[in-house]
Design a protein around this motif. Structure first.
Motif, short mmCIF file in Angstrom:
data_model
loop_
_atom_site.label_atom_id
_atom_site.label_comp_id
_atom_site.label_asym_id
_atom_site.label_seq_id
_atom_site.Cartn_x
_atom_site.Cartn_y
_atom_site.Cartn_z
N ALA A 619 -74.88 39.30 0.55
CA ALA A 619 -73.81 38.30 0.50
C ALA A 619 -74.40 36.90 0.57
O ALA A 619 -75.56 36.72 0.93
N GLY A 620 -73.59 35.90 0.24
CA GLY A 620 -74.00 34.51 0.33
C GLY A 620 -74.88 34.07 -0.80
O GLY A 620 -75.20 34.83 -1.72
N PRO A 621 -75.33 32.79 -0.75
CA PRO A 621 -76.14 32.22 -1.83
C PRO A 621 -77.42 32.98 -2.13
O PRO A 621 -77.83 33.09 -3.29
N LEU A 622 -78.05 33.51 -1.09
CA LEU A 622 -79.31 34.22 -1.33
C LEU A 622 -79.13 35.44 -2.21
O LEU A 622 -80.04 35.81 -2.98
N ALA A 623 -77.96 36.07 -2.12
CA ALA A 623 -77.70 37.24 -2.96
C ALA A 623 -77.73 36.86 -4.44
O ALA A 623 -78.27 37.60 -5.28
N TYR A 624 -77.18 35.67 -4.76
CA TYR A 624 -77.22 35.19 -6.15
C TYR A 624 -78.65 34.86 -6.57
O TYR A 624 -79.07 35.14 -7.70
#
Length: 732
Positions: A619-624
């Motif tokens: 989840a969150g920006p790191l997932a992208y």
């Protein structure tokens, strides 16, 4: 001279009732009534028989009739002795107004005998003072038609017949006054009066009114003196137009509890009378009343703006005002429809003045203040100020500038607090031919007041149409997916409700910088539907797609009605990397907005920060970043999109750094440990992002800029001075 024009019965209707010699017995009865104890009238239980009560009622009725007839005699005598004073300024003077009001007052709420004499008096009045009705201002003729039309729906046959005859006399005299060319003024004023009666919900007894129309038509067809003229045809045309309005009345009655449909019907009537300004004004005014009643203040003031534009356009064409409806374009682009005013018969008997326009413009200002659309008040005042300056009306000029001062203060205040809510928008679609008929398959954008939630509008529509069709027959479609009408059960009425937001492209976003500009004059709306290629609604970031639906309405909001039909639909499919790019831009913009806001909301800032610097795996920006910026995966993706995503992440990290610095300087000691946790997560996130992208995500020069911006933001937060995002664009 009139003896040759009218037959004996007609001559009788053109004269005032003769002053009657009252028998002594009548005076005796009046004296008897005058000296009776009032308890006799009020206390029927004191052993008084029904015969006595009936006798007393008869006496009181006779007394009321005598009073009315005495007033008529007095007015007749006054008219005879003061005719010169009454005819000054073509009868448009205060004295005439008093006499006219008294005569009209006696046409309702009186006995049949009294009203018969009142109608006879008015027939004579029209003949004595034709210029008052048919020359100059139309207010006397307008009031007359409005009041007499009420008599045409009376339950009393005699009253209906008298009222119908009186209207016919008005038409006939108007025709003669124009030397047998037309009775245009009476024609228009009767249509306007019918429209007003319907709009004011005063109009009842449609079938009785149809009888009155038949009586008027019979008078026209049997009037031998006018048989070879255009008069009978004009009367027929008038009655036909009235019946068209009456048909709309039946529909309004059917939808009286459905505010959107009711306004739509009145809007259709207003649109059909584009060439008759007074009629268009009538229906726009009626729509404004409905909006005010329902608390839709923005729509109400738009009706007022359109009315003012109608008058301004008319005066402009008559060279009496420098600007027409184009002057209102800064308020709403919808105003262009008022430029379609046609120069036909409906325009010939319009008598607007600069004073009428000023009064309407002042109403617009009041409406804009109440609707909290303070930014538009200056546009209206720019039209009023030159008039006040020319008139040397310094008192009103002082009031105008003081009001503008207060309006600009309000703009600053709502900009700081963010507490102004100008409406919420929803896409509403109807399905079910058996129930919605021509509305089946239609889509609208609804504007709801303030912060209306999806369950609230769904419940309102469910109740509204449940009352119409039966609660068991109405269903709400919860999701935003495209509805396949053939798959729906025809035994039910379906309503699909979807939350939508105003949509702007990049260029529009640069031009519309304030919250007001992004909520005013909006015609495009967007909602998004998540999906995956595998068919599931939600999936991992690598497979999550979404479909963006952009809807364009036929007019801009706010408008004279609170729902507008969808005219065009555009579908944009976003691939997983597009979804990531879109999500990161939104997160960055939201956090930047919080940092830039005056009166920083620390709780909101910390909640946003916590979600942004999360180091969770899925989840969150790191997932992208892991899904699209890792070198092993980015090579398979469009290089341009990968570059855009990297740039967006850099902006995101910079804003997170700014937010963390702000938080550190403004928190209290008991939150230091919490802040250290956020800071640690941020460092871990930046480190991992740099490893994934193999680039430095937060350069030293960005840190310096961040610290400078942070110092200015902290100063702003502490001092209470306002500084928006644009204030830092020139920082070194």
């Amino acid at each position: 001279a009139q003896g040759s024009k009218f037959s004996a019965p007609e001559r009788k209707t053109q004269t005032m009732p003769a002053i009657r010699s009252r028998p002594v017995s009548v005076h005796a009865r009046l004296q008897q009534v005058g000296h009776m104890d009032s308890s006799f009238t009020l206390n029927h239980s004191a052993g008084i028989s029904e015969v006595e009560v009936s006798h007393q009622s008869l006496l009181e009725g006779n007394l009321a009739t005598e009073v009315s007839l005495t007033v008529l005699d007095s007015v007749s005598s006054f008219i005879h002795n003061f005719k010169n004073q009454l005819t000054q300024d073509d009868g448009h003077n205060p004295l005439m107004k008093k006499v006219f009001d008294i005569l009209l007052l006696l046409t309702s709420g009186q006995s049949e005998t009294a009203m018969r004499h009142s109608f006879a008096s008015l027939r004579a009045f029209i003949s004595k003072f034709p210029a008052t009705f048919f020359k100059g201002r139309d207010n006397v003729c307008a009031t007359f038609c409005y009041e007499i039309l009420k008599g045409c729906t009376s339950k009393l046959n005699s009253t209906r017949s008298e009222a119908s005859a009186l209207l016919y006399v008005l038409m006939r005299n108007n025709f003669e006054f124009t030397k047998r060319k037309t009775f245009l003024r009476t024609h228009l004023q009767i249509i306007i009066a019918v429209s007003r009666l319907i709009a004011d919900v005063v109009f009842t007894g449609g079938s009785r009114f149809q009888d009155s129309l038949a009586i008027i038509n019979n008078f026209a067809n049997s009037d031998k003196a006018l048989k070879s003229t255009a008069f009978p045809g004009e009367v027929k045309d008038l009655t036909k137009r009235i019946r068209t309005v009456l048909m709309a009345t039946a529909q309004m009655k059917e939808h009286e509890r459905d505010p959107e449909m009711l306004v739509d019907l009145q809007y259709s009537l207003a649109k059909s009378y584009a060439s008759t300004p007074e009629l268009r004004k009538t229906w726009l005014g009626s729509m404004a009343k409905i909006h005010m009643k329902n608390g839709d203040l923005s729509e109400a003031v738009m009706c007022s703006v359109h009315v003012a534009a109608v008058v301004a356009e008319h005066l402009h064409r008559k060279k009496l005002f420098p600007k027409g409806c184009a002057a209102f374009k800064a308020i709403t682009p919808n105003i262009e429809e008022e430029a379609a005013m046609k120069e036909d018969a409906g325009m010939q008997d319009v008598h607007y003045t600069e004073d009428v326009l000023v009064e309407l413009l002042e109403q617009c200002v009041d409406g804009l203040w109440n609707a909290e659309r303070y930014e538009l008040m200056a546009v209206i005042y720019k039209l009023i100020i030159p008039i006040y300056e020319r008139r040397r009306d310094f008192e009103k000029l002082a009031f105008v500038y003081n009001t503008l001062n207060e309006a600009y203060k309000k703009i600053i205040q709502v900009g700081r607090t963010g507490r102004r809510l100008l409406g919420t928008f929803f896409r509403v679609a109807f399905y079910g031919q058996a129930f919605f008929e021509e509305e089946d398959g239609k889509e609208y954008i609804y504007k709801e007041p303030k912060l209306t939630r999806l369950p609230e509008i769904s419940e309102r529509l469910l109740k509204l149409y449940g009352d119409k069709f039966g609660a068991e027959n109405v269903k709400i479609i919860q999701d935003s997916n495209k509805v396949i009408a053939k798959s729906l059960d025809p035994k039910f009425a379906y309503i699909q409700v979807t939350f939508v937001e105003p949509y702007f492209d990049e260029k529009e976003l640069q031009e519309r910088t304030t919250s007001f500009e992004r909520n005013h004059n909006v015609a495009r709306f967007v909602f998004e539907t998540p999906y995956t290629v595998s068919g599931k609604k939600h999936g991992g970031v690598e497979e999550q797609c979404k479909r963006r639906t952009v809807l364009t309405t036929s007019h801009s909001f706010p408008y004279v009605k609170k729902r507008i039909a969808v005219g065009r639909e555009q579908l944009i499919d976003l691939k997983p990397i597009d979804v990531a790019l879109d999500e990161m831009k939104d997160r960055t913009a939201e956090l930047q907005k919080l940092c830039d806001s005056n009166g920083l909301d620390m709780i909101q800032l910390q909640l946003k920060l916590q979600g942004c610097v999360s180091v969770q795996v899925n989840a969150g920006p790191l997932a992208y970043a892991r899904a699209f910026l890792d070198s092993s995966k980015s090579a398979k993706l469009p290089a341009k999109k990968v570059k855009q995503l990297k740039e967006t992440f850099r902006e995101f990290v910079t804003v997170c750094s700014l937010a963390l610095d702000l938080n550190e300087r403004l928190i209290k000691e008991d939150q230091l440990e919490y802040h250290e946790g956020l800071k640690s997560n941020f460092k871990d996130m930046v480190k991992e992002l740099s490893e994934i992208t193999r680039e430095q995500m937060l350069a030293e020069d960005e840190l310096v800029k961040s610290q400078l911006r942070n110092s200015l933001h902290v100063f702003s937060a502490i001092s209470g001075t306002y500084r928006g995002a644009s204030g830092f664009s020139s920082a070194p």
